[in-house]
Design an enzyme around this catalytic site. Structure first.
Site, short mmCIF file in Angstrom:
data_model
loop_
_atom_site.label_atom_id
_atom_site.label_comp_id
_atom_site.label_asym_id
_atom_site.label_seq_id
_atom_site.Cartn_x
_atom_site.Cartn_y
_atom_site.Cartn_z
N HIS A 108 0.80 -1.22 0.00
CA HIS A 108 0.00 0.00 0.00
C HIS A 108 0.84 1.27 0.00
CE1 HIS A 108 -3.29 -2.78 0.69
NE2 HIS A 108 -3.93 -1.88 -0.01
N ARG A 122 -9.75 5.42 -1.10
CA ARG A 122 -9.32 4.52 -0.01
C ARG A 122 -9.50 5.27 1.31
NH1 ARG A 122 -5.32 2.84 -4.03
NH2 ARG A 122 -5.35 0.56 -4.17
N ARG A 174 -14.87 3.66 -0.77
CA ARG A 174 -14.81 2.30 -0.25
C ARG A 174 -14.92 2.35 1.27
NH1 ARG A 174 -9.63 -1.25 -1.53
NH2 ARG A 174 -8.56 0.18 -0.12
N GLU A 231 -12.13 -9.23 -5.04
CA GLU A 231 -10.71 -9.27 -4.65
C GLU A 231 -10.28 -10.66 -4.24
OE1 GLU A 231 -9.38 -5.42 -2.69
OE2 GLU A 231 -11.20 -5.90 -1.58
N ASN A 235 -5.23 -6.00 -7.26
CA ASN A 235 -4.05 -6.17 -6.40
C ASN A 235 -4.23 -7.39 -5.50
OD1 ASN A 235 -3.40 -3.72 -7.50
ND2 ASN A 235 -4.04 -2.55 -5.71
N ARG A 261 1.47 -10.02 -1.77
CA ARG A 261 1.76 -8.79 -2.54
C ARG A 261 2.84 -7.93 -1.91
NH1 ARG A 261 -3.85 -5.37 -1.90
NH2 ARG A 261 -2.60 -3.53 -2.34
N CYS A 305 -10.18 -1.41 -10.34
CA CYS A 305 -9.52 -0.30 -9.63
C CYS A 305 -8.20 -0.74 -9.01
CB CYS A 305 -10.44 0.28 -8.57
SG CYS A 305 -10.96 -0.93 -7.36
#
Ligand code: PEP
Ligand code: MG
Length: 753
Positions: A363, A470, A506, A605, A628, A639, A676
């Protein structure tokens, strides 16, 4: 055996430099195996020879002078095969190479094991003995285990070997390059500024004292405070601990005296070190002394010294407060950077970021891309404690850090910066043009935001709305949960800034690598744990306050508000969230506020959501793929983990087929679908996503002009042909190469890195 291994690794880990590390290895292995010779050969700079680097038992004067070609000798054979060679009579072997200077004539038995790091042979570890006999299995196993553990340590020591401490730095200091992963594109040329978590001695950087008297004073006050703490602790525990144990506190107090650690730190400060650096150096030295002791009681005392050091450090840091001075063109360097560390540096002074942990999909990298900050991630070999104040270049395109760059390197990178500026200026012309393919198909490009600071950049780059806001970034910057009213004000500012464009907010997505200091989540496996919607449904008070704030924030504003739910893995989560959102809406209407019910969507996701896309879309207004996380969970690749970053592939066939399945399910329900995740900002992927039928691509502000250029250069019909072709391929590398070729053919070769 485990104990011996652990001790050797610990000692090697605390070695000052590569040569001392190798010397420790050869000495300790000789002792532990009761063998006569132990030597280390390492690949030299050219990568064409193994250099004789350290020995116990052979001729030490040959160290650093003798090298062996990769295809010569038994050492070469171990390297070539990348497996152990165990011989009872080495001189009889056809590959035996006699090198007079090394002095190995008397030795017959030979066991060589490769030192392998990240699939490459770094060197060879050899033991030898006079006796004609094969080393037995347990000896071989010991050496293999040791070598496997040492490989990382040696690689790190080798990589950091070129860096000298800050005190030795002058204009003749050679530059040192560290390869890592690209985090956010761009080149930062500036000065390293190391930030480190509080009260962690290991991360205290090498820093000079600006004012020695002031440092001494600060240290003495910290000592007084620590003594006070220890005395009070001792009093509190007086009736609970036996006398013997209580004596430990007296020992602690003595250690702080002028004739012990206290005095040593003062002497270090007088040598010119910042008080925290001086403390770390002294404590490290004592820990090292205790760690190598044979006696297990004395060995344990290392943890007492560490504890004491941490206490003094905490008091020192209390008096220090946050750093206020930052150099111009600060390159913020840290073990693990957080949004609040980034926020501490004034915007006009922040040139780039370098993080030891994480990878392009962490992030902090996503945040950096949104802010247009060149960023390097996963710089695992970077000796950050030595870098504070040093000149540095961070290459966010290639994922490279250059410490104290040479004149030539400065010149080369300044040229890249100029070229990049010209490229971006060229793209600015596209700002007000539609994202229309040459054959007339129009796409919508939205932006991912998290900070108010993103707004201007986003609008400047022609974003057609916010595809993902976010909200957790704001929660991460403060030190308690925000109230509904505080949230309403922030969300309203965001909605207003983009009005009349749509904004997709979100709900709070914490957990995984997004921590809140005031709501710690301790888990073994955070990415598979309490994340996103799982947390907020368990805490409806947090969810309700946030949704109410979002809906109320939209009162009287133009432009659409959409709400999106993260980390959905089953339909009951969707049902429950919809129930709560409905409740919020009804309450707000009853309160007399005139607002419309926002569209609600679900983020795809998790693989489960791909397979349940049909069932989910029936319940909501839109889907948005979070590629992601979807890539992470489909490929089982963390990730955040630089070690497996090469396996994290958006263009993996499994990811592409999953994405296709999501579009097909949404289209069948005649509802919109967007993406996104960072994949939307990848030129090759954007072409394929358009061909699949995604309605909106949402990405960082930096990527918008680039993707607009890409899509304006490729016909939809051609994109569909590419997609058809790619969906038949079974290999991510092949797909990447194919798409790179297509970009080149379309005149977009500049984007192929
Ligand atoms: C994603 O997972 O793709 C996403 C957009 O969410 P985040 O990166 O914030 O986890
Ligand atoms: Mg996500």
């Amino acid at each position: 055996m485990l104990d011996v291994l652990r001790r050797i690794i610990q000692e090697v880990n605390s070695a000052r430099d590569l040569q001392s590390a190798l010397n420790i290895i050869v000495e300790r292995v000789t002792e532990a195996m009761g063998t006569q010779v132990c030597s280390v050969y390492l690949l030299d700079e050219s990568g064409e020879h193994f250099l004789f680097m350290a020995t116990e038992g052979l001729n030490k004067t040959a160290v650093g002078h003798v090298s062996i070609d990769l295809d010569k000798g038994l050492v070469g054979l171990v390297g070539e095969r990348a497996e152990p060679v165990n011989l009872d009579n080495a001189p009889k072997h056809p590959r035996y190479l006699h090198i007079v200077e090394v002095g190995e004539e008397p030795y017959h038995s030979f066991l060589g094991v490769p030192i392998i790091h990240h699939r490459s042979v770094l060197g060879v570890l050899v033991v030898q003995q006079q006796e004609v006999r094969r080393y037995d299995e347990s000896e071989e196993a010991f050496l293999i285990t040791l070598s496997a553990q040492l490989a990382g340590v040696i690689a790190h020591a080798k990589a950091t070997g070129a860096i000298l401490g800050v005190h030795e730095l002058d204009e003749n200091t050679p530059s040192a390059t560290f390869d890592a992963a690209p985090g956010a594109p761009g080149i930062a040329i500036g000065t390293a500024c190391v930030c480190f978590p509080q009260a962690d001695l290991n991360t205290v950087p090498e820093r000079k004292a600006y004012d020695i008297d002031h440092e001494k004073k600060k240290f003495r006050s910290a000592l007084i405070a620590t003594r006070k703490e220890i005395r009070s602790l001792s009093r509190k525990l007086a009736d609970r601990l036996p006398k013997g144990e209580l004596a430990l506190f007296d020992a602690y107090l003595h250690m702080l005296d002028d004739n012990a650690i206290g005095g040593e730190v003062i002497r270090k400060i007088k040598e010119g070190y910042w008080s925290q650096t001086a403390l770390r150096k002294v404590i490290d030295k004592h820990i090292e002394t205790f760690t190598v002791m044979e006696d297990s009681y004395l060995k344990e005392r290392a943890s007492d010294v560490r504890d004491l050091g941490q206490r003094v450090l905490a008091n020192l840091q209390l008096s220090e407060g946050p750093r206020e001075e930052f150099p111009d063109d600060t390159i913020l360097v840290g073990e693990e950077l957080t949004p609040s560390m980034i926020a501490e540096v004034p915007k006009q002074k922040l040139a780039g970021l370098v993080s030891v942990r994480g990878s392009a999909n962490s992030h902090v990298a996503i945040l950096a891309r949104a802010m247009g900050l060149p960023t390097v991630m996963g710089a695992v070999d970077l000796p950050i404690s030595l870098l504070d104040g040093q000149p540095m270049i961070a290459d966010g395109f290639e994922g490279r850090v250059i410490c104290h760059p040479s004149k030539e390197e400065y010149a080369a990178y300044r040229k890249i910066v100029l070229e990049e500026e010209a490229f971006v200026e060229g793209l600015e012309e596209l700002k007000d043009l539609p994202t229309k393919t040459p054959d007339g198909y129009e796409m919508t490009l939205c932006v991912n935001t998290g900070l108010m600071a993103d707004v201007v950049r986003s609008l400047d780059r022609g974003a057609q709305g916010v595809g993902l806001y976010r909200t957790e970034v704001y929660f991460q910057m403060i030190d308690r949960f925000p109230t509904e009213e505080e949230q309403r004000a922030i969300y309203r500012e965001h909605l207003k800034a983009f009005a009349p464009l749509p904004v997709t907010m979100r709900t709070l997505d914490i957990g995984g690598d997004k921590a809140l200091s005031y709501f710690p989540i301790e888990e073994e496996n955070p990415f598979l744990g309490w994340r996103g919607i799982r947390v907020t449904l368990d805490h409806p008070e947090i969810f309700l306050a946030q949704v109410r704030a979002m809906i109320r924030a939209h009162e009287g504003l133009e432009g659409e508000l959409k709400i999106m739910l993260p980390m959905i893995s089953n339909v009951s989560e969707v049902d429950e969230a919809l129930r709560l959102i409905g409740q919020c809406y009804r309450e707000i209407i009853e309160e007399g506020v005139e607002v419309e019910m926002p569209d609600v969507g679900v983020m795809v996701e998790v693989p489960a959501a791909v397979y349940q896309a049909k069932a989910i879309i029936k319940r909501v207004d839109f889907l948005s793929v979070g590629s992601n996380d979807l890539t992470q969970y489909l490929l089982a690749v963390d990730r955040n983990n630089a070690q497996v970053a090469g396996l994290y592939q958006h263009l993996h066939p499994a990811v592409l087929h999953a994405l296709k399945q999501v579009v097909d399910a949404t289209k069948a329900a005649r509802k919109p679908v967007s993406i996104c995740g960072e994949m939307a900002g990848n030129p090759g992927a954007a072409i394929l996503l358009m061909a699949m039928g995604y309605d909106i691509l949402s990405m960082s502000a930096t990527s918008i002009p680039i993707i607009k250029w890409v899509l304006r250069s490729v016909n939809l019909a051609d994109a569909k042909v590419m997609l058809k072709h790619v969906l038949k391929m079974d290999n991510a590398w092949m797909i990447k190469n194919y798409m790179d070729d297509q970009l080149r053919k379309a005149g977009l070769g500049q984007l192929v890195r």
